[in-house]
Scaffold this motif. Structure first.
Motif: not given
Length: 201
Positions: A126-127, A12-15, A103-104, A117-122
């Motif tokens: 863990a991240r 999710m983070d890199m793409a 976490q999301l 909207g879309q799911m995003v990481l907080v």
């Protein structure tokens, strides 16, 4: 954290602009579970079959479910069969778990208060842990991420893995991803042929 969770976070983070296909990610997550179960000595490989070992206490709910769902009678289950069975809908299960843990989060769209909207990481420990593992070029995570199309900053091949069992699992993941892509292409051809038939009617 576990390898499947780290893989999901990295994907999710890199793409973010080119999301990984859910089916591809599900197969890779199932492979990541096998690698963590191997590391915990919950399983061993007999050729390409998963042989359950002792049943360790596993804090992560989804990984514990994976251990619980192992076939415990000979001839046991091949890695390939496990990937397809366990991988069914697995990316959605991991997304739901991370969302439930905070976490999301869903990014709200401007001006549309009731639409999600879309799911995003907080920003979370863990991240940060997953990012640290990723930036250190940890071989397992790098190989799994590369399998689903997420490349490291250098853009080259992931580092070599010096473990026969791990290599066997990674090869099975890659074989399953190739098979899934072949299924997609076949369906696309069949759909195109069907559309052509209707155009000709």
């Amino acid at each position: 954290m576990t390898t499947p969770r780290d893989l999901l976070i990295v994907a999710m983070d890199m793409a973010p602009d080119r999301p990984v296909e859910r089916g591809d990610l599900s197969l890779a997550l199932a492979g990541a579970e096998v690698l963590d179960l191997l590391a915990a000595q919950a399983i061993r490989l007999d050729d390409d079959h998963l042989v359950p070992g002792y049943r360790p206490a596993i804090a992560d709910r989804l990984l514990d479910e994976a251990a619980e769902s192992l076939v415990r009678e000979a001839p046991y289950e091949s890695i390939g069969d496990w990937l397809w069975r366990r991988g069914n809908g697995l990316s959605a299960a991991y997304v739901a778990a991370l969302e439930a843990e905070g976490q999301l989060t869903r990014q709200r769209r401007r001006g549309i208060p009731f639409r999600t909207g879309q799911m995003v990481l907080v920003d979370s420990p863990a991240r940060r842990q997953a990012t640290e593992r990723w930036t250190s070029d940890e071989p397992l995570l790098a190989a799994l991420a590369a399998a689903v199309g997420v490349r490291g900053r250098q853009g080259g091949d992931p580092p070599d893995v010096d473990d026969d069992a791990v290599e066997t699992v990674l090869a099975a993941v890659n074989d399953a991803l190739v098979e899934l892509e072949a299924v997609r292409q076949r369906r696309a051809i069949e759909d195109a042929a069907f559309d052509n038939i209707w155009r000709g009617v």
